[in-house]
Design a protein around this motif. Structure first.
Motif, PDB file in Angstrom:
ATOM      1  N   THR A 202       0.870  -1.398   0.137  1.00  0.00           N
ATOM      2  CA  THR A 202      -0.008  -0.161   0.029  1.00  0.00           C
ATOM      3  C   THR A 202       0.799   1.114   0.087  1.00  0.00           C
ATOM      4  OG1 THR A 202      -0.224   0.017   2.319  1.00  0.00           O
ATOM      5  CG2 THR A 202      -2.124  -1.142   1.240  1.00  0.00           C
TER       6      THR A 202
ATOM      7  N   ALA B 282       1.359   2.667  -3.306  1.00  0.00           N
ATOM      8  CA  ALA B 282       0.060   2.996  -4.077  1.00  0.00           C
ATOM      9  C   ALA B 282      -0.139   4.449  -4.336  1.00  0.00           C
ATOM     10  CB  ALA B 282      -1.048   2.524  -3.231  1.00  0.00           C
TER      11      ALA B 282
ATOM     12  N   ILE C 137      -5.507   3.955  -3.190  1.00  0.00           N
ATOM     13  CA  ILE C 137      -5.785   2.807  -2.526  1.00  0.00           C
ATOM     14  C   ILE C 137      -7.605   2.619  -2.714  1.00  0.00           C
ATOM     15  CG2 ILE C 137      -5.838   1.766  -0.029  1.00  0.00           C
ATOM     16  CD1 ILE C 137      -3.330   3.095   0.492  1.00  0.00           C
TER      17      ILE C 137
ATOM     18  N   VAL D 177      -7.061   0.546   7.341  1.00  0.00           N
ATOM     19  CA  VAL D 177      -5.979   1.357   6.688  1.00  0.00           C
ATOM     20  C   VAL D 177      -5.495   2.693   7.531  1.00  0.00           C
ATOM     21  CG1 VAL D 177      -5.445   2.416   4.475  1.00  0.00           C
ATOM     22  CG2 VAL D 177      -6.536   0.499   4.285  1.00  0.00           C
TER      23      VAL D 177
ATOM     24  N   VAL E  91      -0.005   4.515   3.963  1.00  0.00           N
ATOM     25  CA  VAL E  91      -0.365   5.592   2.990  1.00  0.00           C
ATOM     26  C   VAL E  91       0.970   6.369   2.547  1.00  0.00           C
ATOM     27  CG1 VAL E  91      -2.124   7.379   2.216  1.00  0.00           C
ATOM     28  CG2 VAL E  91      -2.794   5.339   3.836  1.00  0.00           C
TER      29      VAL E  91
END
Ligand code: NDP
Length: 295
Positions: free
Chosen positions: A202, A205, A208, A218, A223
């Motif tokens: 992730t 990413a 997401i 999450v 992130v």
């Protein structure tokens, strides 16, 4: 950070649908009509179906709600679906999931006429979607694509990490995000409960899409700064500060993730409202073009 506002976008799309219904009927077309089937009395399902029926009224559609006790047989439910298939006044059929354990959701969905499959869950709809042929797109992934389109988010070349592989959200989302169009054109990684090192993935990413069903799963440390966050999850958690004693949260820990990202959908008032838009657009399409979609 910009909020991807389901209230704003769904209001815009609903206005378009209302106008399209008026124009269609002014040209002699019949009023679109959605039939919803609810089995049992699961409170969340009651709320979802109630909202869908209410939206039908708001948009100028007709609607029929069929409610059945949770102990009906699969054969009976399938015979009711077949009755709706053969009823020319009905354009779209939706069966609210989940069904009781003794009824196979697959068998019931397979019984829906593909031309009336406005939830986009029938194997023919999903097969056509896979091949990029015109069809009903599954309502939630469709709604997410409409949201990205509204905000003119160019996803071309982005790394899109989808968490969840259900047939109704995660799996179709991977197809739509990787297809050759915008939104789409993304490089997609699909993750699920057996994925190793989810956080490592992730963190790479650009987008997401979380469809897990676990509250606030999450977190900020998963992130990359500037990522786009689409939170599909709808989870009810205890909250003593609320009159009801509970509240809805997504699969993303909004408070810690929002300051980090470029765009984020809230829960509620995010993807859920877009799902209704996807369903309503499909129902209008069914009223107008069912024959082409079956062929
Ligand atoms: P499912 O339970 O069918 O699928 C959940 C997916 O998440 C599965 O693929 C599962 O993996 C994966 N998963 C579970 N735990 C983990 C984990 N720890 N790490 C990585 N992946 C995990 O759920 P749905 O797709 O139907 O729904 C997901 C969420 O979205 C729910 O909260 C639901 O309420 C909500 N929802 C919201 C809608 C809306 O309109 N906003 C519409 C539909 C759903 P595995 O396959 O390995 O079990």
């Amino acid at each position: 950070m910009q909020l991807l506002d389901g209230v704003l976008v769904s209001a815009h799309i609903k206005e378009q649908i209302k106008q399209e219904v008026k124009d269609w009927q002014a040209g002699g077309g019949k009023q679109p009509h959605l039939a919803a089937i609810l089995v049992g009395n699961n409170p969340a399902s009651e709320a979802y179906v109630g909202s869908k029926v209410k939206h039908c009224e708001e948009l100028g559609f007709g609607s029929t709600l069929l409610r059945f006790e949770k102990d009906i047989t699969e054969a009976f439910l399938i015979s009711e679906v077949e009755r709706l298939n053969n009823d020319d006044t009905i354009d779209g059929i939706l069966v609210q999931l989940p069904l009781p354990d003794h009824i196979s959701g697959d068998s019931v969905i397979n019984a829906i006429s593909p031309g009336k499959d406005v939830d986009g869950f029938h194997p023919i709809s999903l097969g056509k979607m896979l091949l990029g042929q015109p069809t009903f797109l599954p309502a939630t992934p469709y709604g997410i694509m409409l949201m990205l389109e509204y905000y003119k988010i160019n996803t071309t070349g982005m790394h899109c990490v989808i968490i969840g592989r259900s047939n109704i959200v995660g799996t179709p989302m991977t197809i739509l995000m990787s297809r050759a169009s915008n939104p789409g054109n993304a490089t997609v990684t699909m993750c699920h409960s057996k994925t190793k090192n989810l956080k490592e993935i992730t963190l790479t990413a650009d987008i997401i899409i979380a469809a897990i069903g676990r509250p606030k799963y999450v977190t900020a440390d998963m992130v990359k700064p500037g990522a786009i966050i689409i939170d599909v999850g709808i989870n009810r958690i205890d909250d003593a500060t609320k009159k009801s004693g509970s509240r809805l949260v997504g699969d993303v820990d909004f408070d810690s993730v929002a300051p980090l990202c470029s765009y984020i959908t809230p829960v509620p008032k995010g993807v859920g409202l877009m799902t209704i838009c996807g369903l309503m657009k499909n129902t209008l399409l069914a009223a107008k073009k069912a024959k082409e979609l079956i062929g």
